[in-house]
Design an enzyme around this catalytic site. Structure first.
Site, PDB file in Angstrom:
ATOM      1  N   GLU A   1     -13.557   6.154  -5.819  1.00 34.07           N
ATOM      2  CA  GLU A   1     -14.341   6.192  -4.562  1.00 34.07           C
ATOM      3  C   GLU A   1     -15.764   6.815  -4.969  1.00 34.07           C
ATOM      4  O   GLU A   1     -16.839   6.303  -4.153  1.00 34.07           O
ATOM      5  CB  GLU A   1     -13.739   6.804  -3.617  1.00 34.07           C
ATOM      6  CG  GLU A   1     -12.455   6.311  -2.978  1.00 34.07           C
ATOM      7  CD  GLU A   1     -11.022   6.450  -4.071  1.00 34.07           C
ATOM      8  OE1 GLU A   1     -11.178   7.088  -4.827  1.00 34.07           O
ATOM      9  OE2 GLU A   1     -10.340   5.764  -3.754  1.00 34.07           O
TER      10      GLU A   1
ATOM     11  N   HIS B   1      -2.717   8.857   4.799  1.00 36.22           N
ATOM     12  CA  HIS B   1      -3.013   7.597   5.401  1.00 36.22           C
ATOM     13  C   HIS B   1      -3.696   7.688   6.957  1.00 36.22           C
ATOM     14  O   HIS B   1      -3.863   6.604   7.524  1.00 36.22           O
ATOM     15  CB  HIS B   1      -2.090   6.501   5.256  1.00 36.22           C
ATOM     16  CG  HIS B   1      -1.897   6.284   4.040  1.00 36.22           C
ATOM     17  ND1 HIS B   1      -1.237   7.063   2.897  1.00 36.22           N
ATOM     18  CD2 HIS B   1      -2.225   5.059   3.322  1.00 36.22           C
ATOM     19  CE1 HIS B   1      -1.143   6.366   1.545  1.00 36.22           C
ATOM     20  NE2 HIS B   1      -1.774   5.248   1.770  1.00 36.22           N
TER      21      HIS B   1
HETATM   22  C1  TPP Z   1      -7.772   8.252  -4.282  1.00 31.78           C
HETATM   23  C2  TPP Z   1      -7.026   7.105  -3.925  1.00 31.78           C
HETATM   24  N1  TPP Z   1      -7.476   5.901  -3.517  1.00 31.78           N
HETATM   25  C3  TPP Z   1      -7.005   4.697  -2.934  1.00 31.78           C
HETATM   26  C4  TPP Z   1      -5.801   4.707  -2.812  1.00 31.78           C
HETATM   27  C5  TPP Z   1      -5.182   3.541  -2.018  1.00 31.78           C
HETATM   28  N2  TPP Z   1      -4.284   2.611  -2.902  1.00 31.78           N
HETATM   29  C6  TPP Z   1      -2.856   3.109  -3.142  1.00 31.78           C
HETATM   30  S1  TPP Z   1      -1.996   2.453  -4.407  1.00 31.78           S
HETATM   31  C7  TPP Z   1      -3.613   1.692  -5.080  1.00 31.78           C
HETATM   32  C8  TPP Z   1      -3.524   0.929  -6.013  1.00 31.78           C
HETATM   33  C9  TPP Z   1      -3.020   1.705  -7.390  1.00 31.78           C
HETATM   34  O1  TPP Z   1      -2.889   0.923  -8.532  1.00 31.78           O
HETATM   35  P1  TPP Z   1      -2.428   1.494  -9.796  1.00 31.78           P
HETATM   36  O2  TPP Z   1      -2.954   2.621 -10.138  1.00 31.78           O
HETATM   37  O3  TPP Z   1      -2.537   0.296 -11.031  1.00 31.78           O
HETATM   38  O4  TPP Z   1      -0.867   1.667  -9.314  1.00 31.78           O
HETATM   39  P2  TPP Z   1       0.552   0.402  -8.880  1.00 31.78           P
HETATM   40  O5  TPP Z   1       0.195   0.303  -7.668  1.00 31.78           O
HETATM   41  O6  TPP Z   1      -0.155  -0.684  -9.587  1.00 31.78           O
HETATM   42  O7  TPP Z   1       1.802   1.040  -9.660  1.00 31.78           O
HETATM   43  C10 TPP Z   1      -4.577   1.982  -3.971  1.00 31.78           C
HETATM   44  C11 TPP Z   1      -6.041   1.501  -4.394  1.00 31.78           C
HETATM   45  C12 TPP Z   1      -5.034   5.970  -2.967  1.00 31.78           C
HETATM   46  N3  TPP Z   1      -3.717   5.935  -2.752  1.00 31.78           N
HETATM   47  N4  TPP Z   1      -5.764   6.958  -3.497  1.00 31.78           N
END
Ligand code: TPP
Ligand code: TPP
Ligand code: MG
Ligand code: MG
Lengths: 328, 362, 328, 362
Positions: free
Chosen positions: C62, C131
C-alpha cells in the site's frame, strides 16, 4: 530525598537506567540509541552500562522496530523503543494500530504487550519539516493504546518508569522543547500515576487545560493573568488516555470557563475531544463555550515561521478574554 | 561467482525428492526423510485435506463466515509444523488453519476468527502458535522479536514464520528479513508461493528469478522447493530449522505450490484465471504423489491408510459438531480485554451497554 | 434526466468509468482492481474497457501504491487508487501524512497532487478483524487532505467525480455497508460539491449530524421520532474536510439541540470535532450539550458482536431523549 | 550459476577505473569516460567541495540552521547529474545539495530547507529535481511514479533516485524496487553507501554481501562501484541510465563511499567512531585522485584548474551573499499553499493570524 537539578532529558535517561536496573527484561532499542545515546541523548550511556544485548541500535526501519518490540514483548521482554522523531513513527503506524493496540484484545488477554514507544514530539526547537509534528491525536484515537505526555522533569521520570512497568503498551510523547528544561527534583518522590491529571495552579476564574509542551506556556499565561487580576487554574493532563475526567471536570465546574491549550492542529484532535467531553459533562456549569488555542490546521511551519503556530501566552490570554466575561 | 553467492542463492531448480508420479530422485544436497516421518506426514496430509474440505462445506452451510482454504497446499501446511519441536513457534497467516491444527491447536478454537465470534480463539502460548495474522507480512517481524527474545534467554527456540507470495511485496517482509539477518535471529521464513494473491498472479507481483532469490539481499540463505512434495519440503525446511537452531541465523524457503481453489469462498476465480491453468496442478497433488510413493515402497498398508482416514473423519466430525451450536458470545468481552485495567472511559461505556442490554431485555 | 435504479457500488463504478472517459490522465490502480474488478467490484470492467495502462493491478504494497500515485500525479496523471480496506491503508500512512498531505504546501503550490485514495470503510458487513475500521479521523486530523464520505447513491457518483476533478488529494471514504444500497437516481443531475453539507430531512426539535454509513440510520431514527411526535433535522456532512460550518450551525441554531452520529470510536475523532466546533459557535443557542452516538473506544468487534458497536436507531433516540427536554 | 544470476548480480568488486593514486585500470565491462567529461567533472567536483565547505561554514556562522555535508561524496553527487539529460529527473535526499546545484538549481533556493525559511525553495519542474526528502526512502517510490508516467506519455525520461545505505532498510526501498521492476520503470536507484546512518555503521544495517546484491531479489540488475572514483561512477551510472532509457527497466547502483564528516553539524561523530577510521578515506578523496589522473594525462592545465577554482569561488560568494540578508518570510504563506482553494477553516485561521499580527504591530 536528595534534590537534584536536572534536565528532562537527564530525568528520562535516569528513568531508563533505573528501569533497566530494576528489571532485566527491559530492553531499549531503536535508531542511534546505542553508542550515540540517541540524537537527544536520552539513551546516553545505556549500552556502556548494560551491554549491547540490553540497549542496541537497529536497522533503520520503524515498522521493524515496533514489530520486533511486539515479538519481544510476546516472549517475555519489556521493550522500550524510540522513534527518532514522532513523524518517523508513521512508517510504524500499521504495527501500532493493527497490532500494538489490538494484540491484547484480539487474544482475550492471553498476550499482553508491556512495551513503550517513546516519541520525541512537538515543535519550538527550530526543526525542519517532519521534525516537529504533534501526532498524539492519532494514537489517542486508537483504542488499546495508553498515551502519556510529561510536562515536568519529575513527571518525565515518574511517568516513564510507570509506563515501563505498565502491563500494556504505552505511547510516550516527549515534548522535545522541554528536554533542556531544568528543575530541582527528588526522583524518589512519588508522583501520581498514569491516568491522573494534576492541578498545577489554582485559580477561581477560568481553567487552562494543557499537556506536554503547552503546560509551561499555560502556567506562564496564568502568571500574567494573575498580574492582571484574573486567577486561572492550570490542569496538566499528563495522561491523554486514560483521560482524567474527574480532575478536569472538577476544575471546569469550579471555574465555569475553560481554554484548552495544545500544540497540535485542532481539527479532530485531542483538544477537540477535551472540549467535547468536558462540555458534555459540565454544560450547565459553563458560562461560555470552551475555547481552544491550538496549532492551526496546517503542516508544521518551517523554523522561521514556527512562532506563529505555537500557542503563546498572548493567544491564551486573548482566548481567556473571549470567555464572555461581560455575561457573568 | 564467489562462495558467498553459492551459499546464499537457492538451488537452480526447486528441490524435489518425490516427483508427481511418486518416484523418488536423489538430490545432491538433501537426504530422503525417514520413512516413518513420511508415513506420519501422509496421515497428516489426509487429515489436513479433510479439514480444508470440511471447513469449506461448513461455509456453504453458513456455520463459518469465510474460509481461505489451503486445499492443494497441505504439504506446506504439514511440513511447516513437522519440522518444529515443542518449544518452537509457528507464525501463521489466515490461510494456515491446517498448520495450526497440525501443531495441536483445537480446531474449533482455531476457527474462531473465521467463524466470527472472536478474533483469535486459541491461547497462543499453549502450543506456541501466534495469532493468525491478516495484515500481510506484519507477523514476520513479530516472529523476529520472539526468536530474538528466545536467544536472549538462552533458549534454542526456532520460529517458522509463514507468508504468501503476495505478502513478500510488503515493506514489512523486507524489514523482517533484514532485522532477522542483522540480529541472526533463528527464524525460518517460509513463503508459500501459490502463484496468486487473490486475483493477482505472481508475474505481476515480482519479476525476480524466484522469491528465494530475495534472501541474498539480506545475507540470508534462500532455498526453493516443490511445495507439493512433502519429502522435499521436510528435507529443505528441516535443514533450515537445523541451521537456524545451530545459530546460523535466519533462513528463507520458498515453496512452489498452487492455490487450487478460489482465494476464499467469497472469491470468484473465474474472473481472473482459466480452469485450464488449474488442471495440471491437480495431477501434482501432494497427497496423491506421496500415496503413490509410499504404496510403491510398500510403506502404506491398509491399516495405515485406514487409520489416516479415520483420523480425518474424526476431525471432520469434530468440526461439524463443534461448529454446530451457536457460539455463546458475551458483549461484556468487548471491554474486558483491551487493557489489563479498563480505563474509566471503558468502564463507563461497558456500563452503558450493560444498561442498554438490560433495558432491551426488560 | 434518465433515472436508473442502481447500487452505490454501481454508481462508483460509473463515476470511475465516466471520469476515465472524460480525462485520459485518470489512472485507476491498486490490489485486485484489474481483472477481478476489485473485491467489491467497484472497478469492474475498467481494464477491459480502458486497457491495462489505465486500470491495473499492482504488487501488494500500500505504501508503494500511494507513493507511486504521488509520483504519477507529479508527472501529469490523475491517479485514483484503492486501499482494499481502509485498515490496509495504514501501511501507507507515512506516504499519506508526510507526502500526499504536504506536497503542495512544501513546494508552495508548485507541485499539486490531484489524486484520490479510495477507502472502503466502516462495518456492518460481518467482516473479520481489520476489515471494518473507521479511520476517517486520522485523515481528517491531517492538514492538507480533503476527506469526503458519501451516504447516498447519487452522492457516491457526484462526489467521486468531483474528487477526481479536484486539484488536490482527496481521501474518499466509501461506506461498505451501503455498497449494495439501491436508489433511483439521475446521475446527470447536479449535486452540491465537496465542502457542502446537505439537510436530508427537516425538523424543528433537534438536529442529527451524520456522515457516511450513519446517515441512513439517522434518517431512520428521525422517521421513528416523527412517529413519536419529535421532528428531527438530519444533516449529511458529505465532506468532513472542508467542514460545512454554515449548514451545520444553521441547523443546530434552529433546533437548539443536536446529536452527532458516527461509527468510529468517539475519542479524539471527527465526532469530537463536530461537538467542539459546533458548541464553540452555537453555545448560546444550545438548550443542552451536544450528545454523541459513536462506536465505543474499542477495536471493531468480531461479526457476532458488531451490532453492539454500531450506532442504531434506539441509541440515537435515547440520546435525543437525553437532550434535557424538561428544561426547555 | 545461470546467466540470469550473472545478469543481475553485481561485479565481485566495486567497479573502479581510476585508483586512489590516480592510475587508470582497464575494466572488462566498462569503458573510460571521454576526457572532456572527466575534465568537466573535475571542475564540478571542485565546485561541489566548495559548496559543502562553504555551507558548513555558514552553519557555524548561524546563517544556515543545519547542513548534512556530502564532503568526500562529491563524486557521487556529480556523477548522478552528469549522466542525466535535461528532461530527466533527479530525486535527491537531504544530503544531496551538491547534486541539486550541479543540476542547475539556484544554490540559495536549494538551501531554503536547511536555512529554515520554507520547506522546498526551488521549483521542482524547472530543472526536474524533486523536492529534497527527509522521510527516508519515501521518495524512491515517487520516482517510480514519475518514471512510469513518462513512459505512459511516450517520453524517454530516466529518473535517478538517490538514497543512503541506511535508507535501504526501510520498507519503502523494497516497495519502490519491486514496483519499478514489475512496471519496468526507467529508474536508476543510486545508493550512496557512506558506511553510516547517523551513528549506525553498515554492519548493523545489513549483512548482505553488498547492497547491490539486493537487486536480484526484484529482478533488477545490481552493480557496485567505487564511490570516490568519478570515472567509474560515470561509466556505471551512464550504462545504467542508458539501459533504463532503452526500456530494460530499473537498475540498482551502489557506490561505496564514506561520510568523512559528522552526520550534520549537530552530530558528534566522536561518540561512535575513531578518527583512525576516517584517515584512510582522506587518501581516497575523489578530487585528489581525479586531479592526479588528469595531471598525469596532461589533461589538467593551469587554465582549467584556475577556471575550476574561480567557479568554486563564485558559488561560495553567491552562497555567502545570498544567505546574508535575513530572509523575508510571510506568515500568510502558512495558509496559502495547502490547498488550491483554501478551506473556509483556513480562511478563518488566516484572518485570525492577520488580525493578531495587526494588533501586535499596533
Ligand atoms: C496489508 C494488507 N493489505 C491487503 C490485504 C488484503 N488481502 C488479504 S489476502 C490478500 C492476498 C494475499 O496473497 P498471498 O500473500 O499470496 O497469500 P495467499 O492468500 O495466496 O495465501 C490480500 C491482498 C491484507 N490482508 N493486508
Ligand atoms: C523514516 C525516517 N526515519 C528516521 C529518520 C531520521 N534520520 C535522518 S537521516 C538518518 C540516517 C540516514 O542514513 P543514510 O540513509 O545512510 O543516509 P546518510 O545520512 O548517510 O546520507 C536518520 C535515521 C528519517 N529522516 N526518516
Ligand atoms: Mg499467494
Ligand atoms: Mg549513510
Amino acid at each position: 530525598m536528595t534534590h537534584v537539578k536536572i534536565t528532562m532529558a537527564q530525568a528520562l535517561n535516569q528513568a531508563l537506567r533505573d528501569a533497566m536496573k530494576a528489571d532485566d527484561t527491559v530492553l531499549v532499542f531503536g535508531e542511534d540509541v546505542g553508542a550515540l545515546g540517541g540524537v537527544f541523548r536520552i539513551t546516553d550511556g545505556l549500552t556502556a552500562e548494560f551491554g549491547e544485548d540490553r540497549c542496541f541500535d537497529t536497522p533503520l526501519a520503524e515498522s521493524g522496530i515496533v514489530g520486533m518490540a511486539v515479538g519481544l514483548a510476546m516472549n517475555g521482554m519489556r521493550p522500550v523503543v524510540e522513534m527518532q522523531f514522532d513523524a518517523f513513527g508513521y512508517p510504524a503506524f500499521e504495527q501500532i494500530v493493527s497490532h500494538v493496540a489490538k494484540m491484547r484484545n484480539r487474544t482475550r488477554g492471553k498476550i499482553t504487550l508491556p512495551m513503550v514507544i517513546r516519541m520525541p514530539y512537538a515543535g519550538g526547537i527550530g526543526g525542519v519539516e517532519h521534525h516537529c509534528d504533534s501526532s498524539e491525536s492519532y494514537y489517542a484515537h486508537t483504542p488499546g493504546l495508553t498515551v502519556v505526555a510529561p510536562a515536568t522533569v519529575a513527571d518525565a521520570y515518574t511517568l516513564l518508569r510507570k509506563a515501563i512497568e505498565f502491563p500494556d503498551p504505552v505511547v510516550f510523547m516527549e515534548p522535545k522543547k522541554l528536554y533542556w528544561a531544568k528543575e530541582e527534583v527528588d526522583l524518589t518522590e512519588s508522583q501520581p500515576g498514569i491516568g491522573t491529571a494534576v492541578v498545577r495552579r489554582d485559580g477561581a476564574d477560568a481553567t487552562l487545560i494543557a499537556y506536554g509542551p503547552t503546560v509551561p506556556v499555560a502556567l506562564e499565561a496564568a502568571e500574567v493573568a494573575a498580574a492582571e487580576g484574573r486567577q486561572l487554574t492550570v490542569v496538566d493532563l499528563r495522561s491523554i488516555v486514560p483521560f482524567d475526567d474527574v480532575t478536569v471536570c472538577a476544575a471546569v465546574r469550579r471555574t465555569g470557563r475553560a481554554v484548552v491549550v495544545a500544540e497540535a492542529s485542532g481539527f479532530a484532535s485531542v483538544s477537540s475531544e477535551i472540549v467535547a467531553r468536558v462540555t458534555e459533562r459540565c454544560f450547565h456549569s459553563l458560562a461560555a463555550p470552551i475555547r481552544r488555542v491550538t496549532g492551526f490546521d496546517i503542516p508544521y511551519p518551517p523554523p522561521k515561521l514556527e512562532k506563529h503556530q505555537l500557542p503563546g501566552v498572548d493567544r491564551i490570554l486573548d482566548a481567556v478574554d473571549d470567555l464572555q466575561w461581560e455575561d457573568s | 561467482m564467489t562462495t558467498v553467492e553459492e551459499r546464499l542463492l537457492p538451488s537452480a531448480e526447486p528441490v524435489r525428492l518425490i516427483d508427481q508420479d511418486g518416484v523418488f530422485h536423489d538430490h545432491p544436497s538433501y537426504l530422503k526423510p525417514a520413512s516413518d516421518l513420511l508415513v506420519d506426514g501422509y496421515a497428516q496430509l489426509v487429515k489436513g485435506r479433510r479439514i480444508n474440505d470440511q471447513a469449506s462445506a461448513l461455509v456453504r452451510q453458513g456455520r463459518l463466515a469465510v474460509y481461505p482454504s489451503s486445499h492443494g497446499q497441505e504439504a506446506c501446511q504439514i511440513a511447516a509444523t513437522m519440522v518444529l519441536r515443542d518449544g518452537d513457534w509457528l507464525f501463521p497467516t489466515y490461510r494456515d488453519i491446517v498448520s495450526i491444527v497440525s501443531r495441536g491447536v483445537d480446531p474449533i478454537e482455531a476457527l474462531t476468527l473465521l467463524r466470527g465470534d472472536w478474533h483469535c480463539g486459541y491461547d497462543p502460548y499453549e502450543r506456541n502458535v501466534a495469532p493468525q495474522t491478516t495484515p500481510l507480512a506484519t507477523q514476520l517481524i513479530h516472529a523476529v522479536g520472539v526468536a530474538h527474545a528466545a536467544r536472549l534467554k538462552g533458549e534454542d527456540t526456532v520460529v517458522v514464520a509463514m507468508c504468501g507470495d503476495g505478502a513478500t511485496s510488503e515493506g514489512d517482509f523486507h524489514e523482517a528479513l533484514n532485522f532477522a539477518a542483522v540480529f541472526k535471529a533463528p527464524v525460518v521464513f517460509f513463503i508459500q508461493n501459490n502463484e496468486y494473491a487473490i486475483s493477482v498472479p505472481l508475474a505481476k507481483q515480482s519479476v525476480a528469478p524466484s522469491l528465494a532469490h530475495k534472501g541474498i539481499g539480506y545475507g540470508v540463505p534462500g532455498e526453493q522447493a516443490d511445495g507439493n512434495d512433502l519429502a522435499g519440503l521436510l528435507a529443505v525446511l528441516g535443514q533450515a530449522v537445523e541451521k537456524a537452531r545451530a545459530g546460523e541465523g535466519p533462513q528463507l524457503v520458498e515453496a512452489h505450490t498452487y492455490r487450487v481453489q478460489a482465494h476464499t469462498n467469497a472469491d470468484d476465480a473465474g474472473r481472473y484465471r482459466h480452469e485450464d491453468e488449474v488442471t495440471p496442478w491437480l495431477d501434482r497433488d501432494p497427497i496423491k504423489r506421496l500415496e503413490a510413493y509410499l504404496t510403491q515402497e510398500g510403506l502404506l498398508d491398509d491399516a495405515v491408510k485406514q487409520r489416516a482416514e479415520e483420523d480425518a473423519a474424526q476431525v471432520a466430525t469434530a468440526l461439524r459438531d463443534g461448529l454446530m451450536p451457536e457460539p455463546v458470545v458475551d458483549p461484556a468481552d468487548l471491554f474486558e480485554h483491551l487493557y489489563t485495567e479498563p480505563t474509566p472511559q471503558l468502564k463507563e461505556q461497558a456500563a452503558f451497554l450493560r444498561d442498554e442490554l438490560a433495558r432491551e431485555e426488560a
